[in-house]
Scaffold this motif. Sequence first.
Motif, PDB file in Angstrom:
ATOM      1  N   CYS A 187      37.494  67.945 -23.233  1.00  0.00           N
ATOM      2  CA  CYS A 187      38.301  67.226 -22.243  1.00  0.00           C
ATOM      3  C   CYS A 187      37.602  67.203 -20.884  1.00  0.00           C
ATOM      4  O   CYS A 187      37.685  66.208 -20.155  1.00  0.00           O
ATOM      5  CB  CYS A 187      39.675  67.872 -22.122  1.00  0.00           C
ATOM      6  N   GLN A 191      36.715  63.899 -18.898  1.00  0.00           N
ATOM      7  CA  GLN A 191      37.246  63.710 -17.552  1.00  0.00           C
ATOM      8  C   GLN A 191      36.129  63.410 -16.556  1.00  0.00           C
ATOM      9  O   GLN A 191      36.266  62.540 -15.687  1.00  0.00           O
ATOM     10  CB  GLN A 191      38.010  64.962 -17.121  1.00  0.00           C
ATOM     11  N   TRP A 194      35.105  59.802 -17.043  1.00  0.00           N
ATOM     12  CA  TRP A 194      36.033  58.853 -16.421  1.00  0.00           C
ATOM     13  C   TRP A 194      35.910  58.873 -14.906  1.00  0.00           C
ATOM     14  O   TRP A 194      35.979  57.825 -14.249  1.00  0.00           O
ATOM     15  CB  TRP A 194      37.464  59.183 -16.841  1.00  0.00           C
ATOM     16  N   GLU A 195      35.753  60.063 -14.319  1.00  0.00           N
ATOM     17  CA  GLU A 195      35.587  60.138 -12.868  1.00  0.00           C
ATOM     18  C   GLU A 195      34.314  59.425 -12.421  1.00  0.00           C
ATOM     19  O   GLU A 195      34.305  58.711 -11.410  1.00  0.00           O
ATOM     20  CB  GLU A 195      35.558  61.602 -12.431  1.00  0.00           C
TER      21      GLU A 195
END
Length: 279
Positions: A187, A191, A194-195
């Motif tokens: 995860c 994450q 995506w950031e």
Amino acid sequence: MMIASEQVRLFDADEVTEGKYSSDDVQQMKAKIQGLLEGRARIVVTSTKKKVLQMVQKKEDRKRETLVKFAKNCPCMNRRERKFIIDDGKLLIYRDSHPNASMKEPLSLKDATCFYENVNTTQIPRFDVGYTERLRIDCKERQTPLFLYSRDPAKIRRWKRAFTLAKVLISENDRRALRVSIGRATCGALQKAWEGLIMYYGEIARTKVLVKNMAMRLMKVDLSRGWTKFKLVYRKREEEKRKRKEQQIWAARFMSEKLAKLGTQNVKSLPESLKADSR
């Protein structure tokens, strides 16, 4: 931005009198500007190598690999092929690769022993066509071994590591801790991806706005000057209005506090000597 740069070159060509630009160059500049304005110009954008993010799939969505088993009495004639996955320290065996295929009794990895084999070390039983590596699984539930096949050598090494970890992580608490750690790591990577994607999109959007504003300023110089002065005057007036409103609020607050203090004070009485003189 490209339109503005071509227009600057065109202005330079009109101003230069030493013959630096020929008439053909000027015509090419005008044609390029016209093509950019009409959207017919071809723009080449260089890109980086495409990368694919890998994520942990659910048990139902994972790809099932090939498992081969043989009968005890006649291994050469009674060959059976099944599909399997490794999940939560267990070897889950399915009848086939269909999503609704029936599942056999799962085998615990900690109670089994695995051996790595390739075509150069052993040939009994014979390797399946197209495979050069496999894992031989000996378990107490069966008298004959199981053979796990895959065309990816890295996947076979991961299977062998799973058998080793299953013997080390004996308690359920240890397996749960490892599962949580893997989930958090996965995860976290997603994450961060995506950031990074959001930051990249924001940077591209801001760059587009900046380039558009710069191009319009270069194309409309006179209007840009007037618009800049207009914005400065507007901001100054808005700032004056804001300060005036704040002053009114502070004045009203000061008057209300002053009146509140006067309402709570008592009237001072005259001294006795002054009262006698007044009589």
